[in-house]
Design a protein around this motif. Structure first.
Motif, PDB file in Angstrom:
ATOM      1  N   CYS A  72     -36.325  39.252 -21.047  1.00 22.52           N
ATOM      2  CA  CYS A  72     -35.482  40.409 -20.732  1.00 22.52           C
ATOM      3  C   CYS A  72     -34.807  40.942 -22.002  1.00 22.52           C
ATOM      4  N   HIS A 126     -29.229  39.618 -14.318  1.00 19.69           N
ATOM      5  CA  HIS A 126     -28.311  40.709 -13.976  1.00 19.69           C
ATOM      6  C   HIS A 126     -29.033  41.880 -13.351  1.00 19.69           C
ATOM      7  N   HIS A 137     -31.994  42.281 -22.186  1.00 20.03           N
ATOM      8  CA  HIS A 137     -30.545  42.058 -22.165  1.00 20.03           C
ATOM      9  C   HIS A 137     -30.173  40.739 -22.843  1.00 20.03           C
ATOM     10  N   ARG A 138     -30.523  39.628 -22.214  1.00 23.17           N
ATOM     11  CA  ARG A 138     -30.137  38.343 -22.796  1.00 23.17           C
ATOM     12  C   ARG A 138     -31.256  37.325 -22.736  1.00 23.17           C
ATOM     13  N   CYS A 182     -35.272  41.283 -13.476  1.00 25.08           N
ATOM     14  CA  CYS A 182     -34.718  40.085 -14.106  1.00 25.08           C
ATOM     15  C   CYS A 182     -33.761  39.410 -13.123  1.00 25.08           C
TER      16      CYS A 182
HETATM   17  S1  FES Z   1     -30.690  38.766 -19.000  1.00 26.18           S
HETATM   18 FE1  FES Z   1     -31.899  40.092 -17.857  1.00 26.18          FE
HETATM   19  S2  FES Z   1     -30.534  41.410 -16.936  1.00 26.18           S
HETATM   20 FE2  FES Z   1     -29.280  40.136 -18.098  1.00 26.18          FE
END
Ligand code: FES
Ligand SMILES: [Fe+2]
Length: 303
Positions: free
Chosen positions: A28, A50, A30-31, A47
């Motif tokens: 992902c 989040h 994001h993180r 994902c």
């Molecule tokens: S790690 Fe995927 S949405 Fe936050």
């Protein structure tokens, strides 16, 4: 979702809104949570951390509870053919047609098995392209009771990657970049018959695809087809039996190949003393060395 690694990178395949297969980075934006732990809804992979959602082209189309523009992850070109999904993990897509990996006409697919193996894919290919080891290694499975021939040869055209084994009724081909096709003349599953595949009335066809997951890992796709007993595949639990047999054969090889890998990592040359029955494996290595050297015209290619 089908997660897999290729050249050390994690990817995941899923179907988009148009039900066509797509392949995106399995990380992902994001993180860095692995996406295959989530789910696919409306053609987007979500994902599980989040809830960010990605389409098959890698674009993040939904980002619940916040807003950030132009977020995307890497996506690879995908083509579906003969029941397999091909991905291109490079930049310029080649214009050469994909080889057909469908079983020959008259054959029915009876088993399709995926295995993750702890060996480098070249060592596995070397092993699959070698039949001379069978009466020594596969003594509890298909080569049980085989006599040891006084001479084993792989017969092939001067510049080919395909041919047949003498004295076994087995045709074999290395299909670049990582496939082995073989046709075996048998009287019943697991039993070898005659000296040439043409002289046998029944045959088993195998496809092995060895995907280079990482330096010491291979994802093996195995497909087995028969040109007889079409009803066999309708027998309940037959696939469990095939899986059991395939595991057993592979485990006979695996402990040896893992051992070779250990020696290779410590500096041994796994192709120290090639002999006449090593011809196909050596040709694979010549082809592969040319690829690794970046040669434009590859040896044994038709064009
Ligand atoms: S790690 Fe995927 S949405 Fe936050
Ligand atoms: Fe083997």
């Amino acid at each position: 979702m089908v997660p897999f690694d290729c050249f050390e990178e994690p990817w995941v395949i899923f179907r988009g809104k148009d039900s066509r297969a797509g392949c995106v980075q399995n990380t992902c934006a994001h993180r860095a949570c692995p996406l295959h732990l989530g789910s696919v809804t409306d053609g987007r992979i979500q994902c599980p951390y989040h809830g960010w959602e990605y389409a098959t082209d890698g674009v993040c189309e939904k980002m619940p509870s916040t807003h950030l523009l132009n977020v995307h992850i890497k996506a690879l070109p995908c083509v579906e053919q003969d029941g397999l999904i091909w991905v291109w993990p490079g930049n310029e897509i080649p214009d050469a047609p994909l080889p057909s990996l469908a079983p020959p006409s008259g054959f029915n697919i009876h088993a399709q098995i995926v295995m993750e193996l702890p060996v480098e894919h070249g060592l596995l290919l070397d092993n699959l392209l070698d039949l001379a080891h069978a009466p020594f290694t596969h003594t509890s499975t298909f080569a049980k009771g085989w006599e040891i021939p006084s001479f084993v040869k792989f017969m092939t055209p001067a510049a080919g990657l395909q041919g047949y084994w003498d004295p076994y009724p087995i045709d074999m081909e290395f299909c670049p970049p990582c496939m082995v096709l073989s046709t075996i003349g048998i009287s019943k599953p697991g039993k070898i018959e005659g000296r040439s595949t043409q002289n046998c009335s029944t045959h088993l066809h195998q496809l092995h695809v060895c995907i280079p997951s990482s330096r010491q890992k291979t994802r093996l796709l195995y497909r087995m087809s028969l040109d007889f007993a079409p009803l066999l595949k309708h027998i309940p639990f037959m696939h469990i039996l095939w899986r059991h047999f395939a595991d057993k054969v592979l485990n006979e090889d695996l402990r040896l190949v893992i051992g070779q890998q250990d020696r290779m990592v410590r500096g041994a040359n796994v192709w120290n003393l090639p002999v006449s029955y090593d011809k196909l494996g050596i040709r694979y290595r010549i082809w592969r060395n040319a690829v690794e050297d970046g040669q434009k015209q590859l040896p044994f290619s038709e064009s």
